[in-house]
Motif scaffolding. Structure first.
Motif, short mmCIF file in Angstrom:
data_model
loop_
_atom_site.label_atom_id
_atom_site.label_comp_id
_atom_site.label_asym_id
_atom_site.label_seq_id
_atom_site.Cartn_x
_atom_site.Cartn_y
_atom_site.Cartn_z
N ARG A 153 0.86 -1.14 -0.11
CA ARG A 153 -0.06 -0.05 -0.04
C ARG A 153 0.95 1.17 0.05
O ARG A 153 1.55 1.51 0.93
CB ARG A 153 -1.02 0.05 1.20
CG ARG A 153 -1.87 -1.21 1.07
CD ARG A 153 -2.44 -1.58 2.49
NE ARG A 153 -1.11 -1.77 3.30
CZ ARG A 153 -1.47 -2.34 4.55
NH1 ARG A 153 -2.57 -2.40 5.22
NH2 ARG A 153 -0.33 -2.69 5.33
N ILE A 154 0.62 2.21 -1.02
CA ILE A 154 1.46 3.49 -1.26
C ILE A 154 0.37 4.58 -0.92
O ILE A 154 -0.54 4.38 -1.48
CB ILE A 154 1.61 3.65 -2.63
CG1 ILE A 154 2.69 2.39 -2.82
CG2 ILE A 154 2.61 4.75 -2.88
CD1 ILE A 154 3.02 2.12 -4.35
N GLY A 155 0.98 5.40 0.17
CA GLY A 155 0.00 6.81 0.49
C GLY A 155 0.80 7.86 -0.43
O GLY A 155 1.84 8.14 -0.60
N MET A 156 -0.22 8.44 -0.74
CA MET A 156 -0.13 9.93 -1.61
C MET A 156 -1.03 11.12 -1.21
O MET A 156 -2.23 10.51 -0.68
CB MET A 156 -0.27 9.88 -3.09
CG MET A 156 0.62 8.65 -3.72
SD MET A 156 0.15 8.80 -5.49
CE MET A 156 1.81 7.84 -6.17
N ALA A 165 -2.09 8.03 -10.79
CA ALA A 165 -1.91 7.01 -9.70
C ALA A 165 -2.04 5.52 -10.25
O ALA A 165 -1.29 4.71 -9.80
CB ALA A 165 -2.88 7.18 -8.70
N ALA A 166 -2.85 5.30 -11.55
CA ALA A 166 -2.98 4.09 -11.97
C ALA A 166 -1.67 3.62 -12.61
O ALA A 166 -1.21 2.42 -12.44
CB ALA A 166 -4.18 3.93 -13.03
N TYR A 210 4.39 -0.47 -9.79
CA TYR A 210 5.07 -1.04 -8.66
C TYR A 210 4.52 -2.64 -8.60
O TYR A 210 5.07 -3.48 -8.17
CB TYR A 210 4.29 -0.43 -7.22
CG TYR A 210 5.33 0.86 -6.85
CD1 TYR A 210 6.35 0.32 -5.74
CD2 TYR A 210 5.08 2.04 -7.55
CE1 TYR A 210 7.02 1.40 -5.43
CE2 TYR A 210 6.10 2.99 -7.04
CZ TYR A 210 7.08 2.80 -5.85
OH TYR A 210 7.82 3.67 -5.49
N ALA A 211 3.20 -3.01 -9.07
CA ALA A 211 2.66 -4.19 -9.21
C ALA A 211 3.42 -5.09 -9.93
O ALA A 211 3.77 -6.16 -9.56
CB ALA A 211 1.19 -4.04 -9.44
N THR A 212 3.81 -4.70 -11.00
CA THR A 212 4.85 -5.35 -12.12
C THR A 212 6.10 -5.67 -11.22
O THR A 212 6.73 -6.66 -11.38
CB THR A 212 4.90 -4.55 -13.47
OG1 THR A 212 3.61 -4.49 -13.94
CG2 THR A 212 5.85 -5.18 -14.53
#
Length: 179
Positions: free
Chosen positions: A37-40, A53-54, A60-62
């Motif tokens: 989980r990344i917070g912005m 953001a997408a 990151y998911a990759t």
């Protein structure tokens, strides 16, 4: 912050996070964590939307080969709270929110420094004052200000230049300075 600047910031942190993904001793950390989980912080007035953001989530998911979620905070206070309460694993902080998070929980570790659109690196200095402290540089003569070592640009030289009362340069020997 524009998308290009966010991209460069995230690219540098991506390299640091990628280093976590190749540690053989922690091969099961993805399963232990489940979702990264990344917070912005959302731009004022944009609601719960962060442009790009997408793309950040997908990158990151990759790289991590695991699910990633973006936590959109309404302000830095909410971002700090999310990190301190372990609702996010990674956050993009401003200098002062990083200092506040570090003071609140010690649960942050710096990965990258700010970089402007032209590629120049930023230097930040954070002043933490108690309530009722000086309201302006004109009030400095009645306060005591602690600085870092004299050979430090961020914690001595820049604040010394910026805190000069009435525009007169400080010498470093003023009675309100504590070294």
């Amino acid at each position: 912050m524009e998308l290009m600047a966010i991209g460069r910031l995230l690219a540098a942190s991506f390299v640091a996070v990628l280093g976590l993904a190749i540690l053989p001793a922690r091969a099961g950390w993805r399963e232990d964590l489940g979702t990264f989980r990344i917070g912005m912080v959302a731009a004022p007035g944009s609601g719960p939307v962060i442009e790009g953001a997408a793309a950040v989530r997908n990158a990151y998911a990759t790289a991590l080969a695991m699910p990633v979620e973006i936590f959109v905070a309404r302000d830095y206070g909410a971002l700090i709270d999310a990190q301190a309460s372990s609702r996010i694993e990674y956050a993009i902080h401003s200098s002062s929110s990083y200092a506040a998070a570090f003071r609140m929980c010690g649960c942050v570790e710096p990965l990258v420094a700010p970089v402007s659109e032209d590629g120049s690196q930023g230097i930040r200095s954070v002043l933490i004052a108690r309530a009722g402290g000086p309201g302006s540089t004109a009030d400095l003569s009645t306060a005591r200000i602690a600085f870092g070592p004299r050979d430090s640009t961020a914690s001595y030289r820049l604040p010394l230049a910026e805190l000069a009362p009435r525009g007169d340069p400080l010498t470093g020997a003023e009675p309100f300075l504590v070294g």
